[in-house]
Design a protein around this motif. Structure first.
Motif, PDB file in Angstrom:
ATOM      1  N   ALA B 183      -5.369  -8.269  -8.859  1.00 50.88           N
ATOM      2  CA  ALA B 183      -6.444  -6.696  -8.543  1.00 50.88           C
ATOM      3  C   ALA B 183      -6.854  -7.473  -6.483  1.00 50.88           C
ATOM      4  O   ALA B 183      -6.629  -8.260  -6.406  1.00 50.88           O
ATOM      5  CB  ALA B 183      -6.983  -6.318  -9.510  1.00 50.88           C
ATOM      6  N   PRO B 184      -6.682  -5.889  -5.897  1.00 47.81           N
ATOM      7  CA  PRO B 184      -7.192  -5.819  -4.745  1.00 47.81           C
ATOM      8  C   PRO B 184      -8.711  -6.801  -4.758  1.00 47.81           C
ATOM      9  O   PRO B 184      -9.066  -8.091  -4.039  1.00 47.81           O
ATOM     10  CB  PRO B 184      -7.024  -4.226  -4.578  1.00 47.81           C
ATOM     11  CG  PRO B 184      -6.273  -4.400  -5.316  1.00 47.81           C
ATOM     12  CD  PRO B 184      -6.352  -4.218  -6.123  1.00 47.81           C
ATOM     13  N   PHE B 185      -9.589  -6.513  -5.562  1.00 45.94           N
ATOM     14  CA  PHE B 185     -10.611  -7.115  -5.291  1.00 45.94           C
ATOM     15  C   PHE B 185     -10.649  -8.261  -5.805  1.00 45.94           C
ATOM     16  O   PHE B 185     -11.438  -8.953  -4.554  1.00 45.94           O
ATOM     17  CB  PHE B 185     -11.618  -5.730  -6.476  1.00 45.94           C
ATOM     18  CG  PHE B 185     -13.107  -7.018  -5.818  1.00 45.94           C
ATOM     19  CD1 PHE B 185     -13.910  -6.378  -4.737  1.00 45.94           C
ATOM     20  CD2 PHE B 185     -13.560  -7.653  -6.703  1.00 45.94           C
ATOM     21  CE1 PHE B 185     -15.091  -7.231  -4.456  1.00 45.94           C
ATOM     22  CE2 PHE B 185     -15.624  -8.348  -6.681  1.00 45.94           C
ATOM     23  CZ  PHE B 185     -15.773  -7.232  -5.434  1.00 45.94           C
ATOM     24  N   GLY B 211     -11.141   2.291   0.542  1.00 43.96           N
ATOM     25  CA  GLY B 211     -10.128   2.756   0.924  1.00 43.96           C
ATOM     26  C   GLY B 211      -8.374   1.723   0.630  1.00 43.96           C
ATOM     27  O   GLY B 211      -8.602   1.339   0.742  1.00 43.96           O
ATOM     28  N   CYS B 212      -7.248   2.209   1.949  1.00 47.97           N
ATOM     29  CA  CYS B 212      -6.676   1.827   1.885  1.00 47.97           C
ATOM     30  C   CYS B 212      -5.845   2.107   3.063  1.00 47.97           C
ATOM     31  O   CYS B 212      -5.673   3.499   4.286  1.00 47.97           O
ATOM     32  CB  CYS B 212      -5.500   1.179   1.189  1.00 47.97           C
ATOM     33  SG  CYS B 212      -5.210   3.144   0.513  1.00 47.97           S
ATOM     34  N   THR B 214      -2.086   2.518   4.933  1.00 50.31           N
ATOM     35  CA  THR B 214      -0.260   2.541   4.781  1.00 50.31           C
ATOM     36  C   THR B 214       0.531   2.839   5.351  1.00 50.31           C
ATOM     37  O   THR B 214       0.010   3.708   6.376  1.00 50.31           O
ATOM     38  CB  THR B 214      -0.347   3.257   3.410  1.00 50.31           C
ATOM     39  OG1 THR B 214      -1.217   4.400   3.332  1.00 50.31           O
ATOM     40  CG2 THR B 214      -0.804   2.495   1.748  1.00 50.31           C
ATOM     41  N   VAL B 234       1.847  -1.518   1.560  1.00 52.00           N
ATOM     42  CA  VAL B 234      -0.141  -1.180   1.801  1.00 52.00           C
ATOM     43  C   VAL B 234      -1.482  -2.293   1.557  1.00 52.00           C
ATOM     44  O   VAL B 234      -1.043  -2.767   1.033  1.00 52.00           O
ATOM     45  CB  VAL B 234      -0.281  -0.702  -0.234  1.00 52.00           C
ATOM     46  CG1 VAL B 234      -1.448   0.259  -0.797  1.00 52.00           C
ATOM     47  CG2 VAL B 234       0.733   0.321  -0.059  1.00 52.00           C
ATOM     48  N   TYR B 236      -5.399  -2.476   0.933  1.00 53.84           N
ATOM     49  CA  TYR B 236      -6.557  -1.852   0.549  1.00 53.84           C
ATOM     50  C   TYR B 236      -7.566  -2.582   2.064  1.00 53.84           C
ATOM     51  O   TYR B 236      -7.549  -4.089   1.963  1.00 53.84           O
ATOM     52  CB  TYR B 236      -6.887  -2.408  -1.354  1.00 53.84           C
ATOM     53  CG  TYR B 236      -6.164  -2.079  -1.672  1.00 53.84           C
ATOM     54  CD1 TYR B 236      -6.276  -0.967  -2.575  1.00 53.84           C
ATOM     55  CD2 TYR B 236      -4.320  -3.282  -1.960  1.00 53.84           C
ATOM     56  CE1 TYR B 236      -5.290  -0.217  -2.877  1.00 53.84           C
ATOM     57  CE2 TYR B 236      -3.509  -2.604  -3.321  1.00 53.84           C
ATOM     58  CZ  TYR B 236      -3.835  -1.522  -3.666  1.00 53.84           C
ATOM     59  OH  TYR B 236      -3.335  -0.397  -4.689  1.00 53.84           O
ATOM     60  N   MET B 312       3.637   7.224   1.065  1.00 46.96           N
ATOM     61  CA  MET B 312       4.851   5.754   0.580  1.00 46.96           C
ATOM     62  C   MET B 312       5.804   6.933  -0.175  1.00 46.96           C
ATOM     63  O   MET B 312       6.289   7.366  -0.856  1.00 46.96           O
ATOM     64  CB  MET B 312       4.638   4.821   0.239  1.00 46.96           C
ATOM     65  CG  MET B 312       3.865   4.136   0.510  1.00 46.96           C
ATOM     66  SD  MET B 312       4.441   3.320   1.999  1.00 46.96           S
ATOM     67  CE  MET B 312       2.812   2.446   2.510  1.00 46.96           C
ATOM     68  N   SER B 318      -0.198   0.822  -9.843  1.00 47.04           N
ATOM     69  CA  SER B 318      -1.734   1.251 -10.134  1.00 47.04           C
ATOM     70  C   SER B 318      -1.939   0.086 -10.520  1.00 47.04           C
ATOM     71  O   SER B 318      -1.882  -0.843 -11.502  1.00 47.04           O
ATOM     72  CB  SER B 318      -1.315   2.027 -11.131  1.00 47.04           C
ATOM     73  OG  SER B 318      -2.588   2.527 -11.777  1.00 47.04           O
ATOM     74  N   HIS B 319      -3.504  -0.401 -10.303  1.00 40.02           N
ATOM     75  CA  HIS B 319      -3.966  -1.881 -10.198  1.00 40.02           C
ATOM     76  C   HIS B 319      -5.443  -0.995 -11.506  1.00 40.02           C
ATOM     77  O   HIS B 319      -5.781  -2.015 -11.746  1.00 40.02           O
ATOM     78  CB  HIS B 319      -4.854  -1.847  -9.474  1.00 40.02           C
ATOM     79  CG  HIS B 319      -3.767  -2.120  -7.750  1.00 40.02           C
ATOM     80  ND1 HIS B 319      -2.586  -3.282  -8.629  1.00 40.02           N
ATOM     81  CD2 HIS B 319      -3.768  -2.042  -7.021  1.00 40.02           C
ATOM     82  CE1 HIS B 319      -2.259  -3.777  -7.191  1.00 40.02           C
ATOM     83  NE2 HIS B 319      -2.445  -2.836  -6.344  1.00 40.02           N
ATOM     84  N   CYS B 320      -5.353  -0.123 -11.792  1.00 41.02           N
ATOM     85  CA  CYS B 320      -6.443   0.673 -12.447  1.00 41.02           C
ATOM     86  C   CYS B 320      -5.376   0.095 -14.331  1.00 41.02           C
ATOM     87  O   CYS B 320      -4.580   0.786 -14.415  1.00 41.02           O
ATOM     88  CB  CYS B 320      -6.303   1.768 -12.481  1.00 41.02           C
ATOM     89  SG  CYS B 320      -7.237   2.781 -13.624  1.00 41.02           S
ATOM     90  N   ARG B 322      -7.519   1.090 -17.288  1.00 43.12           N
ATOM     91  CA  ARG B 322      -7.673   2.228 -17.925  1.00 43.12           C
ATOM     92  C   ARG B 322      -6.941   3.432 -18.520  1.00 43.12           C
ATOM     93  O   ARG B 322      -6.074   3.851 -17.470  1.00 43.12           O
ATOM     94  CB  ARG B 322      -8.744   3.680 -16.434  1.00 43.12           C
ATOM     95  CG  ARG B 322     -10.368   3.268 -17.096  1.00 43.12           C
ATOM     96  CD  ARG B 322     -10.872   5.406 -16.436  1.00 43.12           C
ATOM     97  NE  ARG B 322     -10.109   5.766 -15.437  1.00 43.12           N
ATOM     98  CZ  ARG B 322     -10.466   6.110 -14.310  1.00 43.12           C
ATOM     99  NH1 ARG B 322     -12.503   6.162 -14.394  1.00 43.12           N
ATOM    100  NH2 ARG B 322      -9.710   6.984 -13.914  1.00 43.12           N
TER     101      ARG B 322
END
Lengths: 322, 322
Positions: B183-185, B211-212, B214, B234, B236, B312, B318-320, B322
Motif C-alpha cells: 500500500a502507498p503509505f 494526493g497524487c 499522474t 501514478v 502518491y 489514465m 484500488s488500494h482500499c 473497504r
C-alpha cells in the motif's frame, strides 16, 4: 440514497471522456457546434445544436457553418476586445428579445472574460449567456477552517432560501465567480468581505493558494434553464486557517448562516447531497489535500483526483502579469 | 537554458492529448498495440509495434492480432493471478534469452502489479519489463521539509553516482516504486527508513497524504534502453514536516547525501534540470499545494495543474480494503 465521493464528482464533471468510449464521445460531440472567433485558430466553447438553431446570429457579425459545425464571431482583424464584446452584447440582447432562452432570464449584470490560445483576453460576455456558448468560466473558492488537537472543523454556510440558484444548499466558506479583469486572489479577498464579513487583513495574511479544480459540466434540470448546455469551469482553490475567535457572518443576502462542522458532519452532508454540486467537489479536494481521504480509505481515489483536475479542451486564462 | 515549470512537466507527461490534435493523436496511437488479458474488456497498456515484432510471444499463451493491433494474454477463464503471472514470467524469460531488449538488462528483481477494470489484481511482472507492455506503474514520493518564520526548506537528496538510472541527479526526500501487495503509505514508511534513515514512529505520526501526481511518459534516450516505450505512472504524494533536529541520512547505497535547500535554491535546481524528471514535477506539485506557485506568478498554472493529474486511459489500482 447515500452518494459516493465519485458520484459527487461525476455530477459536476459530466461531459464524456474520449478514452472511455471513442465512438460515443464523437457521437456526443456531434450535438454541438464549435464556437470560434475570426483570426484565432482555437475552439473557445461548444454550442448545443438546439441553441445554434434558436439564437438569432445577426448576419453582419456571425458565420454559421452547419457542415463543419462551427459558429464564428466575425470581427475585423485588428478588432479590440471592447469591439468584440460590443458585437457579442448586441447579439445577446437580440437573443433576449427574440429567442426566449430560459438561462437568459437569470441575467446577472456580471461580465465573464473569454481568452485566446495564448491566455490573451478576447472579449467579455454577460454571465447568464456564457452556458449558451459553452465557454470556460472562472471562480475562486476558499475553505475556512479551525484546527486543534481534536482535528479540523470547517466553516460551512447555507445559501439563502431566495437565492436564484441552488437555494438553501450548503456552500464553501467563500466562493464567487471571477469577472473580467479580476485576479483569483483579489476575487477571494472581495468575496470574503462581502459574503462572510471576514476582515481583509486576516484574509490577505493567512489565505494560501492550494491549486485549482477543473471540470466540464453538462447542465441538467437542477441548474435551471435549458439542459445539455456545456459549462467548463475552473475554480481556484484557497485554504484559510482561522483563529477560533474569528467567526464568519453573512455580509450580504447570499448566505443565511454559517455553521462550524466537524469532518464527519461534512462527510454526512456530502453523502446526503446537501452541498451545491461544485462546492461538494471543492470539499472533496480539501479532504484529499489534508489527508482525510487517502488511497487506503477511498476506493475511487485515482479516478477522483484525475477528474477534479480535468484538462480543458479550450484555451484558458493566464492571470500572471510576469 | 533555463527550463520553465511547464517544460519540466511536459518532459514527464510526453504522450500526446487527443484534444490537442485529433488526427496526430490517432496516427501516434497506430504505433502501438493494445495489451489485453483474455476475459477482461480493457486495454491494460500500449505496446510499441517494434516491441510486438521482436518479442517472442509463445503461441500457447499469446494472441497477436496485427489488424486490430492487439496483443492478448491467453489464460483460462478461471486463471488465478499467480497463473497469469507465471505465463508472463515465462514469456519475459524467453525475451531475455532471445530478444535482447535493452530495458531487460536493467533487471530489478522487483514485481509490479497490473490491475483490471474494477481495480482488481490481475498479475505481476518484473519491473524492468513493465515499459515493454506500457502498463501503469505506481510509486510513492515524500517531501520532507522544515518550516520556520523564514519559510520552508526542503530536504533534497542527490542520487548515488553509480545508480543505474539518473545517477547524480537530485531526488525527492523519499521515493520508491510500489511492488505487488504494497500500500502507498507502507511503501513510504519502508523507503523512509531504507533511503533516509527516518525513524518509523516519526514517519507514521507526521506524514500526511496529499494526493497524487499522474502522467504518461514516453521513454526517451535519458531513461536508457529502447525509446518510444510508454510508461504511465501514478505517484502518491506525501508531505512530512520535520523537526529541525531530525536529519535524514543515507540509509542504503541509493543516495549520496541530503541537503536542506531553500525554495529559491530548489527553484534554481529545477530550472537547471538538476532534478530527476519525475521528482521535478512532484516538487512543482509541492510548490502549488503550498502556495509558492500561484495563478498570479506562474503563467502556465492551469495547464500544469491539469497535466500533473492526467486521467489514465487504462484501469488503475484500488488500494482500499473497504
Amino acid at each position: 440514497m447515500a452518494k459516493s465521493n465519485l458520484e459527487l464528482v461525476c455530477e459536476c464533471d459530466s461531459f464524456p471522456y474520449y478514452e472511455d468510449d471513442r465512438a460515443a464521445y464523437t457521437a456526443n460531440l456531434n450535438n454541438y457546434h464549435a464556437f470560434r472567433v475570426s483570426g484565432y485558430d482555437a475552439t473557445l466553447g461548444y454550442i448545443l445544436n438546439a441553441v445554434v438553431e434558436r439564437f438569432p446570429w445577426p448576419q453582419n457579425c456571425w458565420a454559421v457553418d452547419s457542415a463543419a459545425r462551427t459558429v464564428t464571431l466575425l470581427a475585423p482583424k485588428d478588432a479590440s476586445p471592447a469591439h468584440r464584446s460590443k458585437l457579442v452584447a448586441q447579439s445577446v440582447a437580440e437573443a433576449v428579445r427574440h429567442s426566449h432562452f430560459e438561462v437568459l432570464k437569470g441575467w446577472r449584470n456580471e461580465m465573464y472574460p473569454v481568452f485566446g490560445p495564448r491566455g490573451e483576453f478576447l472579449f467579455e460576455i454577460e454571465r447568464a449567456a456564457s452556458p449558451l456558448f459553452g465557454i470556460v468560466s472562472y471562480g475562486a473558492h476558499l475553505t475556512g477552517y479551525v484546527e486543534d488537537l481534536a482535528g479540523i472543523k470547517i466553516w460551512v454556510p447555507r445559501r439563502a432560501k431566495n437565492k436564484q440558484t441552488y437555494p438553501g444548499m450548503l456552500d464553501n466558506t467563500v466562493a464567487g465567480g471571477m469577472c473580467t479583469g479580476e485576479a483569483p486572489f483579489e476575487c477571494i479577498v472581495r468575496e470574503a468581505m462581502e459574503e462572510a464579513s471576514l476582515p481583509e487583513p486576516v484574509v490577505r495574511a493567512a489565505t494560501v493558494s492550494r491549486g485549482c479544480v477543473t471540470y466540464v459540466h453538462v447542465r441538467d434540470v437542477r441548474a435551471g434553464g435549458e439542459t445539455g448546455l456545456l459549462q467548463p469551469e475552473v475554480e481556484y482553490v484557497y485554504d484559510l486557517k482561522l483563529d477560533p475567535a474569528v467567526v464568519p457572518k453573512p455580509g450580504d443576502n447570499e448566505v443565511e448562516a454559517f455553521q462550524l462542522l466537524s469532518i464527519p458532519e461534512v462527510q454526512q452532508a456530502l453523502s446526503n447531497g446537501e452541498f451545491k454540486p461544485n462546492c461538494a467537489i471543492i470539499m472533496i479536494d480539501f479532504f484529499i489535500r489534508h489527508g482525510l481521504l487517502t488511497p487506503e480509505n477511498e476506493p475511487d481515489y485515482l479516478e477522483i483526483v484525475a477528474r477534479l483536475h480535468r484538462r480543458m479542451e479550450h484555451p484558458t486564462a493566464s492571470h500572471c502579469s510576469r
